[in-house]
Motif scaffolding. Structure first.
Motif, short mmCIF file in Angstrom:
data_model
loop_
_atom_site.label_atom_id
_atom_site.label_comp_id
_atom_site.label_asym_id
_atom_site.label_seq_id
_atom_site.Cartn_x
_atom_site.Cartn_y
_atom_site.Cartn_z
N GLY A 1 18.97 -29.96 30.14
CA GLY A 1 19.19 -31.13 29.29
C GLY A 1 20.32 -31.98 29.81
O GLY A 1 21.36 -31.47 30.25
N LEU A 2 20.14 -33.29 29.75
CA LEU A 2 21.16 -34.20 30.28
C LEU A 2 22.46 -34.11 29.51
O LEU A 2 23.52 -34.43 30.05
CB LEU A 2 20.64 -35.64 30.27
CG LEU A 2 19.43 -35.92 31.17
CD1 LEU A 2 19.03 -37.39 31.09
CD2 LEU A 2 19.71 -35.52 32.62
N GLU A 3 22.41 -33.64 28.27
CA GLU A 3 23.65 -33.47 27.51
C GLU A 3 24.55 -32.40 28.13
O GLU A 3 25.76 -32.36 27.86
CB GLU A 3 23.34 -33.10 26.06
CG GLU A 3 22.63 -31.75 25.92
CD GLU A 3 22.22 -31.46 24.48
OE1 GLU A 3 22.59 -32.26 23.59
OE2 GLU A 3 21.54 -30.45 24.26
N TRP B 1 17.20 -41.84 36.97
CA TRP B 1 16.37 -41.12 36.00
C TRP B 1 15.43 -42.06 35.25
O TRP B 1 14.22 -41.91 35.30
CB TRP B 1 17.26 -40.38 35.00
CG TRP B 1 16.50 -39.77 33.87
CD1 TRP B 1 15.54 -38.81 33.94
CD2 TRP B 1 16.63 -40.11 32.48
NE1 TRP B 1 15.05 -38.52 32.68
CE2 TRP B 1 15.71 -39.30 31.77
CE3 TRP B 1 17.44 -40.99 31.77
CZ2 TRP B 1 15.58 -39.36 30.37
CZ3 TRP B 1 17.31 -41.06 30.39
CH2 TRP B 1 16.39 -40.25 29.71
N HIS B 2 15.99 -43.08 34.55
CA HIS B 2 15.13 -43.84 33.65
C HIS B 2 14.24 -44.86 34.36
O HIS B 2 13.21 -45.25 33.82
CB HIS B 2 15.93 -44.49 32.51
CG HIS B 2 16.87 -45.58 32.91
ND1 HIS B 2 16.46 -46.80 33.39
CD2 HIS B 2 18.23 -45.66 32.82
CE1 HIS B 2 17.51 -47.57 33.60
NE2 HIS B 2 18.60 -46.90 33.27
N LYS B 3 14.60 -45.26 35.59
CA LYS B 3 13.76 -46.22 36.31
C LYS B 3 12.90 -45.56 37.38
O LYS B 3 11.75 -45.94 37.57
CB LYS B 3 14.63 -47.31 36.94
CG LYS B 3 13.82 -48.38 37.67
CD LYS B 3 14.69 -49.54 38.12
CE LYS B 3 13.87 -50.57 38.90
NZ LYS B 3 12.86 -51.23 38.04
N PHE B 4 13.46 -44.54 38.07
CA PHE B 4 12.77 -43.98 39.22
C PHE B 4 12.23 -42.57 39.00
O PHE B 4 11.54 -42.03 39.88
CB PHE B 4 13.70 -44.00 40.43
CG PHE B 4 14.11 -45.38 40.84
CD1 PHE B 4 13.23 -46.22 41.49
CD2 PHE B 4 15.38 -45.86 40.54
CE1 PHE B 4 13.60 -47.51 41.86
CE2 PHE B 4 15.77 -47.14 40.89
CZ PHE B 4 14.88 -47.98 41.56
N GLY B 5 12.55 -41.95 37.88
CA GLY B 5 11.97 -40.65 37.57
C GLY B 5 12.58 -39.47 38.29
O GLY B 5 11.99 -38.38 38.30
N ASP B 6 13.75 -39.64 38.89
CA ASP B 6 14.42 -38.52 39.55
C ASP B 6 15.14 -37.63 38.52
O ASP B 6 15.25 -37.97 37.35
CB ASP B 6 15.42 -39.03 40.58
CG ASP B 6 14.75 -39.34 41.92
OD1 ASP B 6 13.62 -38.88 42.14
OD2 ASP B 6 15.38 -40.04 42.75
N TYR B 7 15.60 -36.50 38.98
CA TYR B 7 16.36 -35.52 38.18
C TYR B 7 15.55 -34.94 37.02
O TYR B 7 16.12 -34.49 36.03
CB TYR B 7 17.66 -36.15 37.67
CG TYR B 7 18.63 -36.51 38.76
CD1 TYR B 7 19.43 -35.55 39.37
CD2 TYR B 7 18.72 -37.83 39.21
CE1 TYR B 7 20.30 -35.88 40.40
CE2 TYR B 7 19.60 -38.17 40.24
CZ TYR B 7 20.39 -37.19 40.83
OH TYR B 7 21.25 -37.53 41.85
N GLN B 8 14.23 -34.90 37.18
CA GLN B 8 13.41 -34.29 36.13
C GLN B 8 13.71 -32.81 35.97
O GLN B 8 13.50 -32.25 34.89
CB GLN B 8 11.92 -34.49 36.45
CG GLN B 8 11.46 -35.93 36.38
CD GLN B 8 11.63 -36.54 35.00
OE1 GLN B 8 11.20 -35.95 34.01
NE2 GLN B 8 12.27 -37.70 34.92
N ASN C 1 15.31 -31.98 29.47
CA ASN C 1 14.63 -31.17 28.46
C ASN C 1 13.78 -32.08 27.58
O ASN C 1 13.63 -33.28 27.84
CB ASN C 1 15.64 -30.36 27.64
CG ASN C 1 16.63 -31.22 26.87
OD1 ASN C 1 16.42 -32.43 26.70
ND2 ASN C 1 17.69 -30.62 26.39
N GLU C 2 13.21 -31.53 26.51
CA GLU C 2 12.29 -32.29 25.67
C GLU C 2 12.99 -33.46 24.98
O GLU C 2 12.40 -34.53 24.79
CB GLU C 2 11.65 -31.37 24.64
CG GLU C 2 10.67 -30.37 25.24
CD GLU C 2 9.98 -29.51 24.19
OE1 GLU C 2 10.19 -29.77 22.98
OE2 GLU C 2 9.23 -28.60 24.57
#
Length: 304
Positions: free
Chosen positions: A175-177, A244-251, A255-256
């Motif tokens: 999770g990003l948190e 993350w939010h534009k290119f979809g990296d760090y998936q 988390n959900e």
């Protein structure tokens, strides 16, 4: 507070393909120099020290509108699209959101608030430690990080056998948190996996500890008890995390909750990015409306 999913498109101020051009343009040298310094000095140890330095919110006491006015004196040196004070960008973003989402006044206010953490640059912090795209420290930078292939060579964390791996010091889908982001004006999340870094500094959180939301603007809003919905705090926290939010990296770190909030960050980004224009808003005419929102959601003199 529950809100509906975003679904509206703003009108672009100019052709979308012309934004975020990091290969050419009159501001490119300035932008590259800012990112080169950022990618050299933003390390796990550096970010921890900044958390300790600013985590007490003792820098200044002022209202939201006084912070907006401070940004009259700041031009973001990481931004290839604008060369005017950041205060105008705040109102441009807010007004774009207001036009597309007239029923969501909290969202309008987020547009005004989103970059107020940049007041740190006016407190003596170098711009490379305040502005620009954010990225996780403590793991290998992924492909979409701006100037990745030519700016990280001197970053000491990339010589560390753990920090230089794809997961680095994190658990899969933690999770990003729980991710320690580069220090900047909005979101530097907590660290949920205990380890001593190259400097020997103690970890912010051991494995299994609750997340520690240690960042500047997000924590400042929490500290001052802004009466905004969770979506607003999440947008503020991660709107600069473009990889993350534009290119979809760090998936591998998401988390959900992150995936559920992603559409809100992406909706906000349309206005943060595509409302930038040299046609500047009439701030004096707009102030009464936004002062009303400040009075509703975050009134009075606040701790910064």
């Amino acid at each position: 507070m529950k809100v509906a999913a975003p679904d509206m498109e703003p009108e672009a101020a100019k052709d979308k393909d012309s934004f975020r051009n990091y290969t050419s343009g009159p501001l490119l040298d300035r932008v590259f120099a800012t990112y080169k310094l950022m990618h050299t000095w933003q390390t796990v140890d550096f970010v921890r020290r900044k958390h300790a330095q600013f985590g007490g919110f003792s820098y200044k006491r002022m209202t939201v509108m006084e912070a907006v006015d401070m940004l009259d004196g700041l031009v973001d040196e990481s931004d290839p699209d604008v060369d005017f004070p950041n205060s105008f960008h705040a109102f441009q973003t807010a007004e774009g959101i207001r036009k597309a989402h007239p029923d969501k006044d909290w969202f309008h206010l987020v547009g005004l608030l989103h970059d107020l953490g940049k007041v740190l640059a006016l407190a003596g912090e170098p711009q490379w430690a305040v502005v620009g795209d954010t990225f996780p420290v403590g793991c290998r930078p992924q492909a979409s990080v701006v100037f990745r292939d030519c700016t990280f060579q001197d970053n000491p964390d990339l010589q560390d056998p753990l920090y230089s791996t794809e997961l680095g010091m994190y658990q899969p889908h933690c999770g990003l948190e729980n991710v320690l982001m580069s220090w900047g004006h909005d979101g530097e999340a907590g660290w949920g996996r205990g380890r001593r870094g190259p400097s020997g500094a103690a970890p912010l959180g051991a494995r299994g500890d609750p997340p520690s939301p240690t960042e500047y603007m997000y924590r400042m809003m929490k500290f001052n008890k802004f009466a905004l919905p969770p979506e607003a705090f999440y947008i503020i926290r991660f709107h600069s995390f473009y990889p993350w939010h534009k290119f979809g990296d760090y998936q591998q770190l998401c988390n959900e909750q992150d995936l559920a909030m992603l559409p809100w960050v992406q909706e906000f980004n349309k206005f943060d990015l595509y409302t930038k224009s040299s046609s500047l808003p009439d701030v004096a005419a707009l102030r009464p409306y936004y002062q009303g929102l400040v009075d509703k959601y975050c009134p009075g003199i606040l701790c910064w």
